[in-house]
Design a protein around this motif. Sequence first.
Motif, PDB file in Angstrom:
ATOM      1  N   LYS A  97       0.491  -1.643  -0.040  1.00 24.92           N
ATOM      2  CA  LYS A  97       0.029   0.012   0.071  1.00 24.92           C
ATOM      3  C   LYS A  97       0.746   1.398  -0.121  1.00 24.92           C
ATOM      4  CE  LYS A  97       0.389  -1.652   4.152  1.00 24.92           C
ATOM      5  NZ  LYS A  97       0.036  -2.827   4.935  1.00 24.92           N
ATOM      6  N   THR A 153      -3.857  -3.456  13.114  1.00 30.00           N
ATOM      7  CA  THR A 153      -2.759  -3.049  14.187  1.00 30.00           C
ATOM      8  C   THR A 153      -3.562  -2.086  15.018  1.00 30.00           C
ATOM      9  OG1 THR A 153      -1.077  -4.584  12.753  1.00 30.00           O
ATOM     10  CG2 THR A 153      -0.972  -2.861  15.117  1.00 30.00           C
ATOM     11  N   GLU A 182       3.109  -3.663  11.033  1.00 25.94           N
ATOM     12  CA  GLU A 182       4.398  -3.830  10.352  1.00 25.94           C
ATOM     13  C   GLU A 182       5.716  -4.109  10.906  1.00 25.94           C
ATOM     14  OE1 GLU A 182       3.767  -2.495   6.345  1.00 25.94           O
ATOM     15  OE2 GLU A 182       1.986  -3.047   7.448  1.00 25.94           O
ATOM     16  N   ASP A 188       1.809   1.747  11.256  1.00 22.16           N
ATOM     17  CA  ASP A 188       0.302   1.256  12.011  1.00 22.16           C
ATOM     18  C   ASP A 188      -0.510   2.498  12.292  1.00 22.16           C
ATOM     19  OD1 ASP A 188       0.487  -1.898  10.906  1.00 22.16           O
ATOM     20  OD2 ASP A 188       1.955  -2.149  12.691  1.00 22.16           O
TER      21      ASP A 188
HETATM   22  N1  HSE Z   1       0.298  -3.990   9.604  1.00 19.78           N
HETATM   23  C1  HSE Z   1      -1.260  -3.921   8.887  1.00 19.78           C
HETATM   24  C2  HSE Z   1      -2.685  -4.513   9.627  1.00 19.78           C
HETATM   25  C3  HSE Z   1      -1.328  -5.526   7.987  1.00 19.78           C
HETATM   26  O1  HSE Z   1      -2.155  -3.945  11.103  1.00 19.78           O
HETATM   27  O2  HSE Z   1      -3.751  -4.034   9.132  1.00 19.78           O
HETATM   28  C4  HSE Z   1      -2.365  -5.177   6.481  1.00 19.78           C
HETATM   29  O3  HSE Z   1      -1.750  -4.244   5.712  1.00 19.78           O
END
Ligand code: HSE
Length: 393
Positions: A97, A153, A182, A188
Amino acid sequence: MPQQLTIGLFGFGSVGSGIYHLLKKKSIPEIKLKTIVVKNPDKPRSIPSEHFSYQPEAILEDSAINVVLELIDDADAAYSIVKKALHDKKHVITANKKMLAEHFEELVHLAQQQGVSLLYEASVCGSIPVIRTLEESFGYDPLTSLKAISNGTSNYVLTRLFQNPQPFEEIITDAQKHGFAESDPTLDIDGWDSKFKLIISNYHAFGALNTPKDILKVGIRHVKPEDIEFAKEKNFSIKLIGHSKLVDGKLEAYVAPQFIPASEAITNIAFENNAVEINADFAHQQVLQGKGAGSIPTASAVLSDLTSLLRNYAYPYSKANQKHAIKFDSERLIKVYISSYDREDLQPFQFNTEILCGTQKHLQYKIGTLSIKSLKEQVKDLRSEVFIAVFAD
Ligand code: HSE
């Protein structure tokens, strides 16, 4: 006739290993995983090392490979891989993303120019089919708003904090163990990840394109037990929301924690689950919900992109191609809560109208209205441990 897909996979982390296992389990005759490239030969992995190559050329220079799955962490390296693959007329499926949000226009244009597909269902809300639903089901239904819990998260952290007060760092460590967070969890909890996802969603929902620097984002890093108590007493949940709303042809868009009335459906979206609530002129309100992170759920979105490629699918960009360009509006006033243990931290904040000052045990808070633009300016270089939340409208 379905084409034969010969895949080169970059990355064997949470999502990369997930799609490897799904492809093994499903064994689709038209889909063959040929090469897996990873960066670090010494990293322990769940399958033997003979399955891996270590040079990107093993995929990028292989003319038999017609689909690149880009599932690595590093957005800059991902950008180089995706650009080269599209240039060489390989289809690309990515979950990155950050890379997409930073180079969206260029990459979408490049894929179209080269006559290949660039698909990225897994980049927004993991397993939930957000992008294709926006395109296929709402491509000609004007949307008036989109509200997303898109970071698993943060939602996991907030859900746990609402259960009982506990150290923030411990919850983050758990989120990392589960494979949601991440590798750099500031992406996040400081709202970056939600912002990237909002940029991608807005293009499909409204045909509106922003760059990351244009959008206000506020995270959850400084939420305190007393903020949670404040919300509970008022019968609110707190959710980190990617918010877009179209009023008089102009779109307001930001990422921030929101106080949401407990009666609203998205209040009940817990832990790493995500949800996207849209309001459409014809379909009215719809809520999509499901697992927004995690290895296998996110890999399921990659698998659905792969199988859609068998039908030669490419996003039609229905909204973006409906020529009335949507402008962004950052002058819109929002009602905001700011809090800190230190009264001094609240002094510099300038509201348009100050509504209330109060305390919650040792916490000081102020509530007032200000424009999205003004809040963006005021949080730009913020160093203090202030928590900021917007009252949902
Ligand atoms: N780190 C991201 C989350 C993973 O917590 O949503 C999914 O894109």
